[in-house]
Design an enzyme around this catalytic site. Sequence first.
Site, PDB file in Angstrom:
ATOM      1  N   VAL A  33     128.509 112.488 -22.696  1.00 15.15           N
ATOM      2  CA  VAL A  33     128.273 113.723 -21.943  1.00 15.15           C
ATOM      3  C   VAL A  33     127.190 113.503 -20.893  1.00 15.15           C
ATOM      4  CG1 VAL A  33     127.489 116.120 -22.091  1.00 15.15           C
ATOM      5  CG2 VAL A  33     129.051 115.207 -23.827  1.00 15.15           C
ATOM      6  N   PRO A  53     116.769 106.675 -26.557  1.00 17.53           N
ATOM      7  CA  PRO A  53     116.633 105.337 -27.154  1.00 17.53           C
ATOM      8  C   PRO A  53     117.766 104.432 -26.655  1.00 17.53           C
ATOM      9  CG  PRO A  53     116.388 107.038 -28.814  1.00 17.53           C
ATOM     10  CD  PRO A  53     116.888 107.729 -27.575  1.00 17.53           C
ATOM     11  N   GLY A  56     121.287 104.187 -28.234  1.00 22.28           N
ATOM     12  CA  GLY A  56     122.237 105.293 -28.128  1.00 22.28           C
ATOM     13  C   GLY A  56     122.881 105.430 -26.761  1.00 22.28           C
ATOM     14  N   ASP A 118     126.861 122.075 -24.775  1.00 24.04           N
ATOM     15  CA  ASP A 118     127.689 122.627 -25.840  1.00 24.04           C
ATOM     16  C   ASP A 118     127.018 123.764 -26.610  1.00 24.04           C
ATOM     17  OD1 ASP A 118     130.270 122.561 -26.852  1.00 24.04           O
ATOM     18  OD2 ASP A 118     129.687 121.397 -28.610  1.00 24.04           O
TER      19      ASP A 118
END
Length: 252
Positions: A33, A53, A56, A118
């Site tokens: 996203v 991080p 990720g 979201d």
Amino acid sequence: MAEQFPEIKGGGSLILAWQVRNKRILMVGGGEVAAGRIVNLLNADAKVTVVSPREGLNPEVAYRIKHNQVTYIDRKFQPSDLDDPSIVMVLTAVDDPVAGSEIYKLCKEKRIPANIADVPPECDFYFGSVHRDGPLQIMVSTNGKGPKLANIVRRQIAANLPSNIGDAISQVGVLRRKLRKVAPGIEEGPKRMQWMIKVCEAWSLEDLCEMDESDMERLLGFYAPNTVPSFEDVRLKEEPGIWTFDGSFGWW
């Protein structure tokens, strides 16, 4: 009397083109996203700082970092990240809803507009589905209710647009800049606007795309008398008030 005016239909959003060129925007998160958000921001010439991080990171986000397209901070978000006074917007795309809510609260305290991916109630603004063709941008928004449907509607709209509309708009932009040099006065504003409307209505998209610099210079000669010749007349190099011999009368 009320029938003369638009009916108010609440529940919508105020859709604007937000100018973020050279402005600092904080992106918290580095997943899929976030990758999409970053593309939108970079296309708008924003200065993007990504906090996430390294383990990720989405491959696309990692690519942006490697090629110095964004500023990167390799760690989780910290409240001090909002201390930078140049930050005008914060976006988050993290899997932890608690963390997202906390970031939103901090943004509210600092009066920084935020979008928590979201989580519609924690969004000061929404991202829509955007069609881009050069300077043309069309956004479809469902106000956070159906992003996939927004994408479907956007594709249907784009499929019905002329393939050359982006080029035509670019040419009109060049013509407008030239017109401002010809008639720079503030008092000329209404006339400039009306004359450009006449050009856009009289000329086809194909005409506008084909228009070159010399065509523009000749066309601008018709601004003073507030007339708009056809594209064919401009190509024949006719000037306002000047009769052009076409050979139809013959010679003796």
